[in-house]
Write a protein that holds these residues in place. Structure first.
Motif, PDB file in Angstrom:
ATOM      1  N   ASP A  79       0.984  -1.183  -0.581  1.00  0.00           N
ATOM      2  CA  ASP A  79       0.044  -0.276  -0.449  1.00  0.00           C
ATOM      3  C   ASP A  79       0.864   1.307  -0.057  1.00  0.00           C
ATOM      4  OD1 ASP A  79      -1.543   2.575   0.473  1.00  0.00           O
ATOM      5  OD2 ASP A  79      -2.656   1.458   2.186  1.00  0.00           O
ATOM      6  N   LEU A  80       1.287   1.880  -1.132  1.00  0.00           N
ATOM      7  CA  LEU A  80       2.057   2.910  -1.194  1.00  0.00           C
ATOM      8  C   LEU A  80       1.447   4.085  -0.467  1.00  0.00           C
ATOM      9  CD1 LEU A  80       3.366   2.462  -4.684  1.00  0.00           C
ATOM     10  CD2 LEU A  80       4.410   1.859  -3.446  1.00  0.00           C
ATOM     11  N   MET A  81       0.103   4.480  -0.094  1.00  0.00           N
ATOM     12  CA  MET A  81       0.059   5.569   1.004  1.00  0.00           C
ATOM     13  C   MET A  81       0.713   5.333   2.129  1.00  0.00           C
ATOM     14  SD  MET A  81      -1.299   7.034  -1.515  1.00  0.00           S
ATOM     15  CE  MET A  81      -1.986   8.662  -0.519  1.00  0.00           C
ATOM     16  N   GLU A  82       1.129   4.138   2.488  1.00  0.00           N
ATOM     17  CA  GLU A  82       1.585   3.920   3.942  1.00  0.00           C
ATOM     18  C   GLU A  82       3.112   5.154   3.620  1.00  0.00           C
ATOM     19  OE1 GLU A  82       3.039   0.428   4.751  1.00  0.00           O
ATOM     20  OE2 GLU A  82       1.256  -0.666   4.094  1.00  0.00           O
ATOM     21  N   VAL A  83       3.504   4.976   2.543  1.00  0.00           N
ATOM     22  CA  VAL A  83       4.935   6.024   2.576  1.00  0.00           C
ATOM     23  C   VAL A  83       4.403   7.804   2.118  1.00  0.00           C
ATOM     24  CG1 VAL A  83       7.035   6.676   1.728  1.00  0.00           C
ATOM     25  CG2 VAL A  83       6.105   4.096   1.167  1.00  0.00           C
ATOM     26  N   PRO A  84       4.902   8.636   3.151  1.00  0.00           N
ATOM     27  CA  PRO A  84       3.837  10.027   3.274  1.00  0.00           C
ATOM     28  C   PRO A  84       4.840  10.884   1.802  1.00  0.00           C
ATOM     29  CG  PRO A  84       4.160   9.473   5.583  1.00  0.00           C
ATOM     30  CD  PRO A  84       5.066   8.372   4.355  1.00  0.00           C
ATOM     31  N   SER A  85       3.573  11.417   1.287  1.00  0.00           N
ATOM     32  CA  SER A  85       4.887  12.238   0.347  1.00  0.00           C
ATOM     33  C   SER A  85       5.653  13.004   0.727  1.00  0.00           C
ATOM     34  CB  SER A  85       3.686  13.006  -0.236  1.00  0.00           C
ATOM     35  OG  SER A  85       4.087  13.839  -1.476  1.00  0.00           O
ATOM     36  N   PRO A  86       6.787  12.748  -0.159  1.00  0.00           N
ATOM     37  CA  PRO A  86       8.222  13.735   0.756  1.00  0.00           C
ATOM     38  C   PRO A  86       7.733  15.204  -0.056  1.00  0.00           C
ATOM     39  CG  PRO A  86       9.009  12.503  -1.314  1.00  0.00           C
ATOM     40  CD  PRO A  86       7.044  12.305  -1.089  1.00  0.00           C
ATOM     41  N   PHE A  87       7.194  15.312  -1.120  1.00  0.00           N
ATOM     42  CA  PHE A  87       6.799  16.365  -1.793  1.00  0.00           C
ATOM     43  C   PHE A  87       6.399  17.543  -0.725  1.00  0.00           C
ATOM     44  CE2 PHE A  87       7.557  13.662  -5.279  1.00  0.00           C
ATOM     45  CZ  PHE A  87       8.401  14.311  -5.828  1.00  0.00           C
ATOM     46  N   THR A  88       4.598  17.314  -0.559  1.00  0.00           N
ATOM     47  CA  THR A  88       3.777  17.581   0.216  1.00  0.00           C
ATOM     48  C   THR A  88       4.017  17.910   2.213  1.00  0.00           C
ATOM     49  OG1 THR A  88       2.213  16.121   0.192  1.00  0.00           O
ATOM     50  CG2 THR A  88       1.941  17.953  -1.600  1.00  0.00           C
ATOM     51  N   SER A  89       4.949  16.489   2.272  1.00  0.00           N
ATOM     52  CA  SER A  89       4.989  17.045   3.879  1.00  0.00           C
ATOM     53  C   SER A  89       6.587  18.116   3.960  1.00  0.00           C
ATOM     54  CB  SER A  89       5.522  15.573   4.181  1.00  0.00           C
ATOM     55  OG  SER A  89       6.606  14.891   3.569  1.00  0.00           O
ATOM     56  N   GLY A  90       6.598  18.239   3.207  1.00  0.00           N
ATOM     57  CA  GLY A  90       7.877  19.550   3.992  1.00  0.00           C
ATOM     58  C   GLY A  90       8.750  19.302   3.741  1.00  0.00           C
ATOM     59  N   VAL A  91      10.008  17.416   3.210  1.00  0.00           N
ATOM     60  CA  VAL A  91      11.307  17.077   3.088  1.00  0.00           C
ATOM     61  C   VAL A  91      12.182  17.996   2.496  1.00  0.00           C
ATOM     62  CG1 VAL A  91      12.417  15.281   2.778  1.00  0.00           C
ATOM     63  CG2 VAL A  91       9.752  15.094   3.502  1.00  0.00           C
ATOM     64  N   PHE A  92      11.539  18.102   1.034  1.00  0.00           N
ATOM     65  CA  PHE A  92      13.015  19.001   0.356  1.00  0.00           C
ATOM     66  C   PHE A  92      12.484  20.788   0.791  1.00  0.00           C
ATOM     67  CE2 PHE A  92      11.119  15.424  -2.155  1.00  0.00           C
ATOM     68  CZ  PHE A  92      12.195  14.977  -2.059  1.00  0.00           C
ATOM     69  N   GLU A  93      14.200  20.966   0.574  1.00  0.00           N
ATOM     70  CA  GLU A  93      14.153  22.173   0.888  1.00  0.00           C
ATOM     71  C   GLU A  93      14.613  23.188   0.068  1.00  0.00           C
ATOM     72  OE1 GLU A  93      18.740  24.644   1.038  1.00  0.00           O
ATOM     73  OE2 GLU A  93      18.155  22.853   2.062  1.00  0.00           O
ATOM     74  N   GLU A  94      13.670  23.724  -0.462  1.00  0.00           N
ATOM     75  CA  GLU A  94      12.734  24.675  -1.544  1.00  0.00           C
ATOM     76  C   GLU A  94      13.971  25.807  -2.484  1.00  0.00           C
ATOM     77  OE1 GLU A  94       9.175  27.134  -0.847  1.00  0.00           O
ATOM     78  OE2 GLU A  94       8.353  25.279   0.248  1.00  0.00           O
ATOM     79  N   GLY A  95      13.619  25.457  -3.430  1.00  0.00           N
ATOM     80  CA  GLY A  95      13.966  26.115  -4.356  1.00  0.00           C
ATOM     81  C   GLY A  95      16.357  25.551  -5.065  1.00  0.00           C
ATOM     82  N   LYS A  96      15.717  24.747  -4.055  1.00  0.00           N
ATOM     83  CA  LYS A  96      17.639  23.771  -4.371  1.00  0.00           C
ATOM     84  C   LYS A  96      17.583  23.473  -5.525  1.00  0.00           C
ATOM     85  CE  LYS A  96      20.979  21.047  -1.878  1.00  0.00           C
ATOM     86  NZ  LYS A  96      21.254  20.352  -0.135  1.00  0.00           N
ATOM     87  N   TYR A  97      16.374  22.068  -6.452  1.00  0.00           N
ATOM     88  CA  TYR A  97      16.795  21.351  -7.351  1.00  0.00           C
ATOM     89  C   TYR A  97      16.068  22.308  -8.585  1.00  0.00           C
ATOM     90  CZ  TYR A  97      17.755  18.441  -2.502  1.00  0.00           C
ATOM     91  OH  TYR A  97      18.687  18.143  -1.057  1.00  0.00           O
ATOM     92  N   THR A  98      16.547  21.508  -9.594  1.00  0.00           N
ATOM     93  CA  THR A  98      15.700  22.544 -10.791  1.00  0.00           C
ATOM     94  C   THR A  98      15.337  20.771 -11.299  1.00  0.00           C
ATOM     95  OG1 THR A  98      17.635  21.832 -11.715  1.00  0.00           O
ATOM     96  CG2 THR A  98      17.172  23.765 -11.482  1.00  0.00           C
ATOM     97  N   THR A  99      15.787  19.773 -10.382  1.00  0.00           N
ATOM     98  CA  THR A  99      14.902  18.325 -11.671  1.00  0.00           C
ATOM     99  C   THR A  99      14.380  17.373 -10.838  1.00  0.00           C
ATOM    100  OG1 THR A  99      16.531  18.914 -13.725  1.00  0.00           O
ATOM    101  CG2 THR A  99      15.321  16.489 -13.712  1.00  0.00           C
ATOM    102  N   ALA A 100      12.565  17.493 -11.014  1.00  0.00           N
ATOM    103  CA  ALA A 100      12.189  16.545 -10.029  1.00  0.00           C
ATOM    104  C   ALA A 100      11.969  15.311 -10.319  1.00  0.00           C
ATOM    105  CB  ALA A 100      11.062  17.507  -9.918  1.00  0.00           C
ATOM    106  N   ILE A 101      12.231  14.583  -9.250  1.00  0.00           N
ATOM    107  CA  ILE A 101      11.786  13.117  -9.802  1.00  0.00           C
ATOM    108  C   ILE A 101       9.950  12.958  -9.455  1.00  0.00           C
ATOM    109  CG2 ILE A 101      12.547  10.761  -9.494  1.00  0.00           C
ATOM    110  CD1 ILE A 101      15.266  11.588  -9.239  1.00  0.00           C
TER     111      ILE A 101
END
Length: 641
Positions: free
Chosen positions: A166-188
């Protein structure tokens, strides 16, 4: 006891979002036993970064746990990082993960390194349970499923970890604030996991070759929206088969809508579905119309049925790919077919014949990759049975083992095939002798495979040009492993050594018996005129005495060309003029070199940077390929003076 955890990702290119680390952090920090007691951070750097600087910055973190992602392209760098950190921080704990190290702990961890473990599958659950042991103060790694580690001189491997179903067990790293904003230009972005195929050369689904599990639709939509609103320039959809699910069409529409609203992303790449040509054509058209895609990859790998059977790919039909390529060509959308040389079962002759068949089917571009022997693939497991021999790319960053022989291909034949690949790239992809090859094939004078073989042999015989010297070094030194190698060829033959390559083509053509045929000479002259410019540059007539064509410059980018009617008919048949077959006999056509979305050559940037640009352009044929139009339309064309 609270601890500091640093995830380490050494990416192939700069500013790529570290999705794997983001997943593990998001999962662990939402675990009530782990999250409140851990301070998480993600450290990412490209493999091109200064090694000593990277090590110094990681040492400054003084973390309790370092989790290092390991792939074929970064494992040399990762080894150096691990060695330095292990020596300087003996009290720290280390966990390695990724396709290169999973199930290979004996190769990457020394018996005395009992504080280093290797994750043998998906990382989220294993990482959380590993951290529970660390937080306990007296870790018993035997309680963590899915890892290998040394204990008392014995390598211990625990039972396999359960997959995240059940992949929904893994919270979204995007919307949960994991990634530092403005640091990356290519998303996966990942919308599902798993792959129904088990291709022998691929480690994509090394631990997950079974049912495909999906994130819920709204989760994926929210992730796409976040990526768009956070100004990611490009997006790579990391599903094994984007377009396999019907919902992928609507998700594609959502992606385009987000781009139109927010201005980002501006470019999308993907691994296309293997057996859904109609759906992929629809998805591609949506992305092209939205300005997010300029070329569609078609991962064919081989035209040999025996090869496809041996590498467990026989359930993916070549007809599927050729149908998709034909559909895209009709819609004037660029595509490129990906092939691998030499896969098990492929002979030198079957390889050449397969490429010739694709040329007859008018494939836009043929990208031929070397086969790498990758860990955790079925070919790796059967390497002795298949007679696989490898040579390692000389590098302290990667551990790429290039296959240079199999039971079906000798070392010498491998080199012949690689020379043949460079003939295909320079003469077919880059249109060095495209019209001539088609004329000789259709007139029954020389088949594609024979023509390209002759050219490859001639190129190998020439030791006095920079272009053929580059081919020779690429074959001998495994430079074809480098992602930018094809881009470097394009830079050489279409820009920096254009006149040298013109002269090389002239010498080759004049040495062939078909040179006595005036139509062959006319087709050759068409190729000299129509060879594209990969950078933004003003076209120049080649230094050649035209004997079969009459050429008159028209404006800054075009020429009026008068040619034999049957040669004009060949152009029409190759779908380059937009004319219908059977209309009036045409002998006067306007050749126009487009400006398109080309960039000028950037001398202030590194050669590698320019080669990277060329590599991208090679995949987008219609961005730089010149057009042919009837003379009567010339006055209506833009840019005329």
């Amino acid at each position: 006891m609270n601890i500091k955890v640093t995830f380490v990702e050494l990416s192939a290119f700069e500013a790529i979002l570290p999705l794997a680390s983001g997943y593990m952090q998001a999962y662990a920090q939402h675990d009530p036993e782990v999250g409140p007691r851990c301070e998480f951070e993600i450290y990412s750097a490209p493999v091109s970064a200064d090694r000593e600087k990277v090590i110094a910055e990681l040492l400054d973190r003084r973390s309790d746990v370092y989790a290092i992602s390991c792939y074929v392209w970064n494992i040399g760098f990762a080894r150096a990082v691990l060695a330095a950190l292990h020596e300087r921080l003996p009290g720290a704990a280390f966990i390695l993960g990724g396709p290169q190290v999973m199930r290979h702990a004996h190769e990457y961890v020394a018996p005395e390194q009992e504080n280093v473990v290797v994750c043998n599958g998906e990382g989220e659950k294993t990482m959380a349970q590993y951290l529970r042991q660390i937080l306990g103060g007296a870790p018993d790694f035997a309680e963590v499923p899915g890892i290998s580690f040394w204990r008392g001189g014995e390598l211990v491997t625990t039972e396999a970890a359960e997959r995240v179903r059940d992949l929904m067990e893994v919270p979204s790293p995007f919307t949960s604030g994991v990634f530092e904003e403005g640091k990356y230009t290519t998303a996966i972005l990942e919308t599902n996991r798993g792959c129904p195929f088990s291709c022998g050369f691929c480690f994509w689904g090394a631990a997950t070759n079974d049912k495909v599990h999906k994130f819920e639709d709204q989760r994926v939509r929210d992730d796409i929206t976040w990526i768009s609103k956070n100004n990611f320039v490009s997006l790579f959809i990391a599903d094994a088969n984007w377009g396999m699910a019907p919902r992928d069409v609507e998700l594609t529409r959502h992606l385009v809508a987000c781009s139109e609203e927010n201005g980002y992303p501006v470019m999308v790449a993907m691994a296309a579905a293997k057996n859904k040509p109609d759906r992929m054509a629809e998805i591609t058209e949506i992305l092209v119309q939205g300005g997010l895609l300029t070329s569609q990859p078609i991962s064919l790998q081989s035209m040999s049925s025996r090869t496809l059977d041996l590498v467990d790919r026989s359930n993916i039909k070549p007809e599927t790919y050729t149908e998709l390529q034909r559909t895209l060509r009709e819609k004037r959308i660029s595509s490129y077919i990906e092939l691998i040389w030499p896969l098990p079962g492929e002979t030198l002759e079957s390889f050449k014949e397969g490429i010739a068949e694709l040329c007859r089917l008018r494939a836009d571009t043929l990208i031929i990759y070397p086969q790498l022997l990758l860990h955790n693939t079925s070919i790796y497991a059967k390497r002795d049975i298949l007679g696989v021999q490898v040579e390692r790319v000389p590098s302290d960053v990667t551990e790429a083992d290039v296959v240079v022989a199999t039971n079906w291909v000798s070392r010498e034949e491998y080199e012949r095939g690689t020379w043949f690949s460079y003939a295909v790239h320079s003469l077919y992809n880059l249109r060095g002798l495209y019209y001539l090859a088609n004329y000789l094939e259709r007139s029954g004078v020389s088949r594609f495979e024979d023509f390209l073989t002759d050219a490859a042999t001639y190129f190998e015989s020439r030791t006095d040009t920079e272009v053929t010297s580059f081919f020779r070094d690429s074959v001998a030194k495994l430079w074809n492993y480098d992602f930018h190698n094809f881009g470097m060829v394009a830079h050489l033959v279409l820009h920096s050594h254009r006149e040298e390559f013109d002269a090389l083509l002239v010498d080759f053509a004049r040495s062939r018996p078909w040179w006595d045929d005036p139509r062959a000479r006319a087709a050759f002259e068409l190729d000299l005129l129509a060879r594209p410019y990969i950078y933004l540059a003003r076209p120049r007539l080649p230094r050649h005495d035209f004997t079969e064509l009459r050429v008159e410059p028209r404006g800054r980018t075009a020429s009026l060309v008068e040619m034999p009617a049957d040669l004009a008919a060949l152009l029409i048949d190759l779908d380059v003029t937009g004319l219908e077959t059977g209309r009036e006999r045409v002998t006067r056509l306007v050749l126009d070199h487009p400006r398109g979305r080309k960039l000028p050559f950037m001398p202030e940037r590194s050669l590698e940077h320019n080669a990277s640009y060329c590599q991208g352009m090679v995949l987008r044929l219609r961005e730089y390929l010149p057009s042919w139009r009837p003379e009567r339309e010339a006055a209506a064309l833009p840019g005329r003076r």
